[in-house]
Design a protein around this motif. Structure first.
Motif, short mmCIF file in Angstrom:
data_model
loop_
_atom_site.label_atom_id
_atom_site.label_comp_id
_atom_site.label_asym_id
_atom_site.label_seq_id
_atom_site.Cartn_x
_atom_site.Cartn_y
_atom_site.Cartn_z
N GLY A 32 56.65 53.53 26.57
CA GLY A 32 57.04 54.95 26.29
C GLY A 32 55.80 55.24 25.17
N GLU A 33 55.98 56.34 24.21
CA GLU A 33 55.06 56.79 23.58
C GLU A 33 54.92 55.75 22.45
OE1 GLU A 33 54.28 60.39 20.36
OE2 GLU A 33 56.27 60.72 21.76
N GLY B 252 53.78 58.73 28.49
CA GLY B 252 53.44 58.76 26.90
C GLY B 252 52.80 57.81 26.39
N ALA B 253 52.75 56.75 27.23
CA ALA B 253 52.17 55.47 26.70
C ALA B 253 50.67 55.60 26.51
CB ALA B 253 52.52 54.46 27.50
N THR B 254 49.99 54.62 26.31
CA THR B 254 48.39 54.50 25.99
C THR B 254 47.78 53.49 26.91
OG1 THR B 254 48.25 55.01 23.61
CG2 THR B 254 46.35 54.21 24.56
N ALA B 255 46.93 53.87 28.08
CA ALA B 255 46.05 53.19 29.03
C ALA B 255 45.20 52.59 28.42
CB ALA B 255 45.93 54.08 30.06
N VAL B 256 45.36 51.21 28.45
CA VAL B 256 44.17 50.26 28.02
C VAL B 256 43.26 49.72 29.10
CG1 VAL B 256 43.48 48.04 26.71
CG2 VAL B 256 45.36 49.64 25.92
N ARG B 257 42.06 50.15 29.60
CA ARG B 257 41.32 49.96 30.63
C ARG B 257 40.41 48.72 30.18
NH1 ARG B 257 40.16 55.50 33.56
NH2 ARG B 257 41.61 56.80 32.56
N ILE B 258 40.53 47.45 30.92
CA ILE B 258 39.69 46.49 30.79
C ILE B 258 38.48 46.39 31.91
CG2 ILE B 258 39.38 44.24 30.53
CD1 ILE B 258 41.05 45.50 28.29
N PRO B 259 37.46 46.48 31.68
CA PRO B 259 36.20 46.36 32.72
C PRO B 259 36.29 45.41 33.72
CG PRO B 259 35.32 47.36 30.58
CD PRO B 259 36.69 46.67 30.37
N LEU B 260 36.01 45.63 34.97
CA LEU B 260 35.91 44.46 35.91
C LEU B 260 34.60 43.72 35.47
CD1 LEU B 260 36.47 46.42 39.37
CD2 LEU B 260 38.09 45.05 38.07
N HIS B 261 34.47 42.37 36.12
CA HIS B 261 33.49 41.57 35.72
C HIS B 261 33.01 41.08 37.35
CE1 HIS B 261 30.79 39.01 34.00
NE2 HIS B 261 31.06 37.72 34.59
N ASP B 262 31.84 41.54 37.75
CA ASP B 262 31.41 41.17 38.98
C ASP B 262 32.35 41.76 40.02
OD1 ASP B 262 29.11 40.05 38.09
OD2 ASP B 262 30.04 38.07 38.01
N GLU B 263 32.90 42.96 39.73
CA GLU B 263 33.94 43.57 40.75
C GLU B 263 35.23 43.07 40.65
OE1 GLU B 263 32.71 46.18 41.33
OE2 GLU B 263 30.63 46.16 42.34
N ARG B 264 35.36 41.87 39.93
CA ARG B 264 36.80 41.09 39.79
C ARG B 264 37.69 41.39 38.37
NH1 ARG B 264 37.02 36.03 39.48
NH2 ARG B 264 38.79 35.82 41.00
N HIS B 265 38.71 41.14 38.64
CA HIS B 265 39.53 41.24 37.17
C HIS B 265 38.94 40.30 35.90
CE1 HIS B 265 42.49 43.56 39.37
NE2 HIS B 265 43.35 43.58 38.33
N ASP B 266 38.71 40.67 34.84
CA ASP B 266 38.40 39.81 33.93
C ASP B 266 39.74 39.56 33.19
OD1 ASP B 266 37.33 38.46 31.81
OD2 ASP B 266 35.87 40.09 31.32
N LEU B 267 40.28 38.48 33.56
CA LEU B 267 41.65 37.98 33.01
C LEU B 267 41.40 37.70 31.55
CD1 LEU B 267 43.41 36.46 36.21
CD2 LEU B 267 43.51 38.69 34.90
N GLU B 268 40.49 36.87 31.37
CA GLU B 268 40.15 36.47 29.95
C GLU B 268 40.05 37.52 28.98
OE1 GLU B 268 40.28 33.31 28.56
OE2 GLU B 268 40.74 32.72 30.48
N ALA B 269 39.58 38.64 29.17
CA ALA B 269 39.56 39.90 28.57
C ALA B 269 40.63 40.56 28.56
CB ALA B 269 38.35 40.73 29.13
N ALA C 11 43.93 39.21 28.76
CA ALA C 11 44.59 38.52 27.81
C ALA C 11 44.40 38.67 26.37
CB ALA C 11 44.45 37.02 28.04
N ASP C 12 43.03 38.70 26.05
CA ASP C 12 42.45 39.02 24.54
C ASP C 12 42.96 40.33 24.15
OD1 ASP C 12 41.28 36.37 24.53
OD2 ASP C 12 39.41 37.63 24.98
N ALA C 13 43.17 41.14 25.13
CA ALA C 13 43.39 42.71 24.56
C ALA C 13 44.88 42.85 24.41
CB ALA C 13 42.68 43.58 25.82
N VAL C 14 45.74 41.94 24.66
CA VAL C 14 47.17 41.95 24.55
C VAL C 14 47.52 42.29 22.96
CG1 VAL C 14 49.50 40.94 24.83
CG2 VAL C 14 47.79 40.89 26.67
N SER C 15 48.29 43.02 22.71
CA SER C 15 48.65 43.38 21.39
C SER C 15 50.00 43.53 21.08
CB SER C 15 47.81 44.68 20.75
OG SER C 15 48.57 45.76 21.28
N ASP C 16 50.54 43.67 20.09
CA ASP C 16 52.07 43.98 19.56
C ASP C 16 52.54 45.20 20.08
OD1 ASP C 16 50.77 45.66 18.01
OD2 ASP C 16 51.65 44.67 16.29
N ARG C 17 51.66 45.91 20.80
CA ARG C 17 52.10 47.24 21.40
C ARG C 17 52.08 47.11 22.88
NH1 ARG C 17 48.23 51.84 19.18
NH2 ARG C 17 49.63 53.07 20.96
#
Length: 355
Positions: free
Chosen positions: A102-103, A125-142, A144-150
């Motif tokens: 939610g918000e 109402g939530a905020t979308a956080v988009r993590i760019p693909l790397h070589d057309e694939r999910h960048d799972l390391e990035a 995981a690094d983007a996870v916050s308390d929100r």
């Protein structure tokens, strides 16, 4: 001078991301390879089940899809209470977001990925956080690094739409180990049936001992029931209880329930169709690469061509020649695998195009 009052709506509605479905083919003479649909019509047994259900359309459908849940439970070897059907995996996605975010919250996903994610996140109402693909694939390391308390929810579209690429077992396991247990990870497996790489994990196997993992699947793609809108989530009880609370009552029609059950019973026939499409995917990929096209390894029922600024021109050339593909701005084109004849038509156009 008096003015007519207008309803008060969200002030940010004009800026909401748009979901742009593949356009309808203007005629039967145009091959539609733009919507990831199964090119084959429903099996006779599925049509018969729907015809029988037509005599009951004056009655509301089973609100819990109990018979479908029972049969899915047996096929997937999961408890019935861990299953929640909905109006396609898209409808279940919406309900998961309603239940989890939610918000003030954040929802993570790769980009580019399924284009409905930003729209559905906005609606909560939530905020979308988009993590760019790397070589057309999910960048799972990035990611995981983007996870916050929100962070409340993470989507992993596997295989990814529109690139067709898939996350492998080891990297997904390491990613899940890094995600806090209170964050819901949704493995969107709309194209799971087309996977032939044994190192691409089955989300159902992963969810079993991970309470924060949910799996989405659909009958729209491999089962060829796109128009009926029926999909489902597999998750542990706290998640499925919240899903049921957020679901639209009577969301899955009786026709959809009957067709989905008949499709489960026709599994071997449908598997043959899937194998045909997977073989065609390999042929299309192999041919395009032999002409110099760069085509990522796809585990879905489509292939991806990153064309950059040439994207609109290629899409226009295809349509002028009688094939509809799916352009994504100035990024690339997604091409659904169709029948052999449809694929030959597409390849003829691509072969004449300068790479």
């Amino acid at each position: 001078m008096s003015t007519t009052p207008v309803p008060r709506l969200r002030t940010d509605a004009s800026g909401v991301p748009r979901y742009l479905p593949g356009r309808a083919a203007p005629s039967d003479l145009v091959d539609k390879l733009s919507s990831n649909e199964n090119p084959y019509p429903p099996l006779p047994s599925v049509v018969a089940a729907m015809r029988e259900e037509l005599g009951r359309v004056n009655r509301y459908p089973d609100p819990t899809s109990s018979e479908l849940v029972t049969e899915l439970s047996a096929v997937l070897a999961v408890p019935p209470e861990h299953l929640v059907p909905g109006t396609g995996s898209l409808g279940v996605t919406r309900d998961l977001l309603r239940a989890a975010a939610g918000e003030g919250d954040e929802v993570l996903f790769a980009w580019r990925s399924f284009e409905a994610y930003p729209l559905l996140v906005w609606a909560t109402g939530a905020t979308a956080v988009r993590i760019p693909l790397h070589d057309e694939r999910h960048d799972l390391e990035a990611m995981a690094d983007a996870v916050s308390d929100r962070t409340r929810l993470i989507f992993v579209c596997n295989p990814n739409n529109p690139t067709g690429t898939a996350v492998r077992r080891g990297e997904l396991g390491r990613f899940l180990d890094r995600v806090p247990g209170h964050v819901l990870v949704v493995l969107d497996e709309a194209y799971r049936e087309f996977v032939d790489d044994t190192d691409v994990p089955d989300g159902i196997a992963l969810y079993r001992d991970r309470p924060n993992v949910a799996v989405l699947r659909t009958f729209s793609k491999a089962y060829g029931l796109a128009r009926l809108r029926v999909g489902y989530a597999v998750a542990h009880r706290p998640v499925t209880a919240a899903l049921r609370a957020c679901a639209v009552p009577f969301g899955v029609s009786g026709l959809a329930q009957a067709a989905a059950r008949a499709s489960l019973n026709a599994g071997s026939e449908l598997l043959g169709r899937v194998q045909t499409l997977v073989a065609e995917r390999a042929r299309v990929t192999r041919t395009l690469r032999s002409w110099g096209w760069s085509v990522p390894d796809s585990q879905a029922n489509f292939v991806w061509l990153r064309l950059g600024s040439r994207t609109p021109a290629f899409a226009d050339a295809c349509e002028a020649a009688g094939v509809m593909v799916r352009p994504f701005g100035d990024e690339g084109v997604r091409i659904t695998i169709g029948t052999p004849g449809e694929n030959d038509h597409l390849l003829k156009i691509a072969g004449a195009w300068r790479v």
